[in-house]
Enzyme design. Structure first.
Site, PDB file in Angstrom:
ATOM      1  N   ARG A 242      82.187  95.228 -77.826  1.00  0.00           N
ATOM      2  CA  ARG A 242      82.868  96.540 -77.128  1.00  0.00           C
ATOM      3  C   ARG A 242      83.239  95.895 -75.726  1.00  0.00           C
ATOM      4  O   ARG A 242      82.639  95.067 -75.057  1.00  0.00           O
ATOM      5  CB  ARG A 242      81.894  97.548 -76.714  1.00  0.00           C
ATOM      6  CG  ARG A 242      81.744  98.550 -78.207  1.00  0.00           C
ATOM      7  CD  ARG A 242      82.842  99.381 -78.417  1.00  0.00           C
ATOM      8  NE  ARG A 242      82.695 100.124 -79.548  1.00  0.00           N
ATOM      9  CZ  ARG A 242      83.328  99.988 -80.809  1.00  0.00           C
ATOM     10  NH1 ARG A 242      83.610  98.720 -81.101  1.00  0.00           N
ATOM     11  NH2 ARG A 242      82.854 100.768 -81.747  1.00  0.00           N
ATOM     12  N   GLU A 271      90.573 100.551 -74.003  1.00  0.00           N
ATOM     13  CA  GLU A 271      91.463 100.165 -74.704  1.00  0.00           C
ATOM     14  C   GLU A 271      92.493 101.577 -75.138  1.00  0.00           C
ATOM     15  O   GLU A 271      91.912 102.468 -75.382  1.00  0.00           O
ATOM     16  CB  GLU A 271      90.926  99.506 -76.023  1.00  0.00           C
ATOM     17  CG  GLU A 271      90.115  99.957 -76.820  1.00  0.00           C
ATOM     18  CD  GLU A 271      89.622  98.898 -77.735  1.00  0.00           C
ATOM     19  OE1 GLU A 271      89.690  99.362 -78.898  1.00  0.00           O
ATOM     20  OE2 GLU A 271      88.875  98.016 -77.501  1.00  0.00           O
ATOM     21  N   HIS A 289      91.806  94.970 -81.596  1.00  0.00           N
ATOM     22  CA  HIS A 289      90.600  95.817 -82.387  1.00  0.00           C
ATOM     23  C   HIS A 289      90.737  95.741 -83.636  1.00  0.00           C
ATOM     24  O   HIS A 289      90.648  96.626 -84.383  1.00  0.00           O
ATOM     25  CB  HIS A 289      90.441  96.998 -81.590  1.00  0.00           C
ATOM     26  CG  HIS A 289      88.889  97.615 -81.838  1.00  0.00           C
ATOM     27  ND1 HIS A 289      88.334  98.458 -81.093  1.00  0.00           N
ATOM     28  CD2 HIS A 289      87.983  97.215 -82.763  1.00  0.00           C
ATOM     29  CE1 HIS A 289      87.252  98.737 -81.360  1.00  0.00           C
ATOM     30  NE2 HIS A 289      87.000  98.104 -82.503  1.00  0.00           N
TER      31      HIS A 289
HETATM   32  C1  DGY Z   1      83.233  99.934 -85.215  1.00  0.00           C
HETATM   33  O1  DGY Z   1      82.966 100.099 -86.327  1.00  0.00           O
HETATM   34  O2  DGY Z   1      82.331 100.092 -84.300  1.00  0.00           O
HETATM   35  C2  DGY Z   1      84.493  99.304 -85.040  1.00  0.00           C
HETATM   36  O3  DGY Z   1      84.466  98.592 -83.838  1.00  0.00           O
HETATM   37  C3  DGY Z   1      85.582 100.314 -85.247  1.00  0.00           C
HETATM   38  O4  DGY Z   1      85.315 101.268 -84.413  1.00  0.00           O
END
Ligand code: DGY
Length: 323
Positions: A242, A271, A289
């Site tokens: 993250r 983001e 992402h």
């Molecule tokens: C997750 O599953 O956490 C991915 O980053 C998509 O949100």
């Protein structure tokens, strides 16, 4: 019996949307534009279940609305730091996520970023596309190897372990891990990994650092300038966890001033509005992402949400209940 009313906040793979509609009274977000705070407050009054994603920020104030009907938030994704779990819990709202099904793909994108950052693949691609390539020469876009190097992994859950397998068995990398709790020896042995207690003790010894810990306030700025300065000048930082886990200004400073060699990022603070200074760092490989972005995984994530809903509405505890 009346079908539970479900809100899906973003478009999902078609097969999963069809399956969901067979059992539930579903509202899809045809526009695929992320919902606003007001939309969420309204939705909480109207639906038995809401199925959010990482783009749906659900802080405390959203839950301050009255007459909440929603009983379950079936998150489409493994990370759920965007939902205020403790408030949801205090209101008796169940929250589920989708672990396991995206571990392979997130590990794959991690290795993609390690290779791209180490081999300067982004720079090379930009050069070819700009018709600026002048031909082969011994000193052109020389990068660094993965094979035989040491990889540090922070957060040794399912994704971290899959990354370790690929790096160790595919590239002969030595694995050092840091994790909140102690990791079972049998798991460490699969990749001859060594667990180190403190992040600061791991950082000076590694060539690559890959982050696989949860996001949220508990890990905000876990990697900041002090940590980057402990790393080797040749080290590469990869973040597929993250955005908030890394302090952007610190990383940009470190990339511009060669405190570390390069970074590969798939996730960002706030983001999609990433810090624009990353765009001035040729040694940053930037993906939008994409960790779980394969057909197989995005469908599996959706089916996993449905499994959780089916269990919940038949009176069982959903397999992926996080609160
Ligand atoms: C997750 O599953 O956490 C991915 O980053 C998509 O949100």
């Amino acid at each position: 019996m009346k079908k539970p009313k479900i809100l899906v906040t973003r478009r999902w793979p078609e097969k999963v949307e069809i399956k969901l509609s067979e059992t539930y009274d579903v509202t899809f977000n045809e526009t695929d534009i992320a919902l606003t705070t007001i939309d969420f407050c309204e939705a909480l009054k109207k639906y038995d279940a809401i199925l959010p994603t990482v783009t749906d920020i659900m802080p405390k104030k959203i839950f301050e609305t009255t007459n909440i009907r929603t009983r379950i938030l079936g998150n489409y994704g493994v990370g759920y730091a965007h939902i205020d779990i403790s408030v949801a819990q205090s209101l008796g709202i169940t929250v589920t996520n989708t672990p396991d099904v995206l571990s392979d793909c997130t590990a794959d994108i991690t290795l993609t970023l390690m290779l791209m950052a180490a081999r300067r693949a982004g720079e090379g691609e930009r050069e070819v596309r700009a018709s600026q390539w002048e031909g082969w020469k011994p000193t052109h876009l020389v990068g660094t190897k993965l094979t035989g190097k040491t990889l540090g992994i922070i957060g040794f859950g399912r994704i971290g372990q899959e990354v370790a397998k690929r790096a160790h068995h595919g590239f002969g990398m030595k694995i050092l891990v840091q994790n909140r709790s102690s990791i079972d020896r049998s798991i460490l042995n699969q990749t001859k990994a060594v667990q180190i207690d403190k992040i600061d003790d791991l950082l000076p010894d590694i060539d690559f650092l890959s982050l696989h810990c949860p996001g949220g306030e508990e890990n905000r700025d876990l990697i900041s300038l002090a940590e980057l300065k402990l790393m080797k000048q040749e080290a590469i930082l990869i973040n597929t966890a993250r955005g908030e886990v890394v302090n952007d200004s610190a990383l940009i400073y470190a990339l511009k001033n060669k405190i570390i060699y390069a970074a590969g990022l798939d996730v960002y603070n706030g983001e999609p509005n990433l810090n624009k200074e990353y765009l001035d760092c040729p040694n940053a490989t930037l993906l939008p992402h994409l960790g779980s972005a394969t057909n197989e995984t995005r469908e599996a994530m959706g089916f996993r949400v449905i499994k959780n809903l089916d269990e919940f509405f038949s009176g069982q505890v959903p397999v992926d209940k996080v609160s």
